[in-house]
Scaffold this motif. Structure first.
Motif, short mmCIF file in Angstrom:
data_model
loop_
_atom_site.label_atom_id
_atom_site.label_comp_id
_atom_site.label_asym_id
_atom_site.label_seq_id
_atom_site.Cartn_x
_atom_site.Cartn_y
_atom_site.Cartn_z
N ASP A 114 40.81 56.92 23.18
CA ASP A 114 39.39 57.29 22.55
C ASP A 114 38.13 57.05 23.42
O ASP A 114 37.09 57.14 22.99
CB ASP A 114 39.37 56.78 21.13
N SER A 115 38.64 56.10 24.62
CA SER A 115 37.40 55.66 25.47
C SER A 115 36.36 56.58 26.03
O SER A 115 37.04 57.71 26.39
CB SER A 115 37.96 54.89 26.35
N GLU A 116 35.19 56.77 25.57
CA GLU A 116 34.17 57.40 26.01
C GLU A 116 33.62 56.92 27.56
O GLU A 116 32.85 57.85 28.19
CB GLU A 116 33.31 58.05 25.32
N GLU A 117 33.75 56.03 27.88
CA GLU A 117 33.27 55.43 29.24
C GLU A 117 34.21 54.44 29.80
O GLU A 117 35.34 53.71 29.16
CB GLU A 117 31.99 54.72 28.97
N CYS A 118 34.28 54.16 30.91
CA CYS A 118 35.20 53.11 31.63
C CYS A 118 34.88 52.01 31.47
O CYS A 118 33.83 51.24 31.40
CB CYS A 118 34.84 53.58 33.10
N PRO A 119 36.09 51.28 31.27
CA PRO A 119 35.84 49.52 31.01
C PRO A 119 35.48 49.14 32.22
O PRO A 119 35.88 49.54 33.29
CB PRO A 119 37.37 49.44 30.63
N ALA A 120 34.61 47.94 31.97
CA ALA A 120 34.12 47.30 33.51
C ALA A 120 35.47 46.57 34.07
O ALA A 120 36.34 46.01 33.18
CB ALA A 120 33.11 46.20 33.01
N GLY A 121 35.28 46.33 35.14
CA GLY A 121 36.24 45.56 35.91
C GLY A 121 35.83 44.41 36.45
O GLY A 121 34.54 44.26 36.71
N LYS A 122 36.70 43.48 36.76
CA LYS A 122 36.45 42.28 37.63
C LYS A 122 37.24 42.05 38.64
O LYS A 122 38.21 42.51 38.79
CB LYS A 122 36.52 40.86 36.58
N LEU A 123 36.30 41.59 39.94
CA LEU A 123 37.30 41.58 40.95
C LEU A 123 37.54 39.89 41.36
O LEU A 123 36.91 38.95 40.89
CB LEU A 123 36.21 41.85 42.13
N SER A 124 38.67 39.80 42.22
CA SER A 124 39.06 38.49 42.64
C SER A 124 38.00 37.91 43.68
O SER A 124 37.25 38.82 44.26
CB SER A 124 40.34 38.37 43.38
N LYS A 125 38.02 36.63 43.93
CA LYS A 125 37.04 36.21 45.17
C LYS A 125 37.49 36.19 46.28
O LYS A 125 36.66 36.25 47.44
CB LYS A 125 36.70 34.71 44.72
N GLU A 126 39.00 36.42 46.53
CA GLU A 126 39.71 36.72 47.86
C GLU A 126 40.36 37.79 48.17
O GLU A 126 40.67 38.42 47.17
CB GLU A 126 40.77 35.41 47.91
N ASN A 127 39.87 38.17 49.52
CA ASN A 127 40.52 39.68 49.80
C ASN A 127 42.03 39.00 50.26
O ASN A 127 42.26 38.58 51.16
CB ASN A 127 39.78 40.31 51.11
N LEU A 128 43.07 39.87 49.55
CA LEU A 128 44.34 39.65 49.56
C LEU A 128 44.83 40.39 51.04
O LEU A 128 46.10 40.06 51.37
CB LEU A 128 45.35 39.87 48.58
N LEU A 129 44.18 41.20 51.37
CA LEU A 129 44.71 41.81 52.72
C LEU A 129 44.11 41.17 54.03
O LEU A 129 44.15 42.11 55.12
CB LEU A 129 44.40 43.45 52.65
#
Length: 134
Positions: A114-129
């Motif tokens: 039923d979501s009408e908008e995208c849930p907010a995301g959180k990013l890691s502090k390190e780039n794994l690549l």
């Protein structure tokens, strides 16, 4: 195709495959896909087509006539590729879909059908690549 498990009370019944109905989008534009813990498959499309997120129920007690793709909204979840549900976090976890954040892990609340908008995301502090901190 979806793999159906046998009913709990009938250990002699074999698992069986069920065909999904064709989606209302072109697979070439899929940016993200995941399985929802309540028995749905979520798919986001974007890029050179209008952003959209779709879902289809593949849970128990759904026959083929009840499996219908629904558009959840004109938004794209913040991931790229396959995403995993982490039951400890109660969140989806995968790589960020932001081109400037390639290689960073992203986590967000699981979207509801039923979501009408995208849930907010959180990013890691390190780039794994191999990139540096953001």
């Amino acid at each position: 195709m979806v793999l159906d498990r046998p009913p709990q009370d009938d250990a002699c019944v074999l698992w069986a495959w069920r065909k999904l109905p064709g989606p209302p989008f072109d697979f070439r534009y899929v940016t993200f896909y995941a399985v929802h813990p309540d028995g749905y498959i979520f798919v986001s499309i974007g890029g050179i087509v209008e952003d959209a997120t779709f879902s289809i129920s593949v849970g128990e007690n759904i026959d083929e006539s009840g499996m219908i793709w629904a558009q959840n909204g004109e938004w794209v979840l913040p991931f790229t590729g396959r995403v995993h549900y982490d039951s400890g976090l109660k969140a989806w976890v995968g790589f960020s879909g932001d081109p400037d954040k390639t290689g960073y892990l992203c986590a967000c609340d699981v979207a509801s059908v039923d979501s009408e908008e995208c849930p907010a995301g959180k990013l890691s502090k390190e780039n794994l690549l191999g990139g540096g901190p953001r």
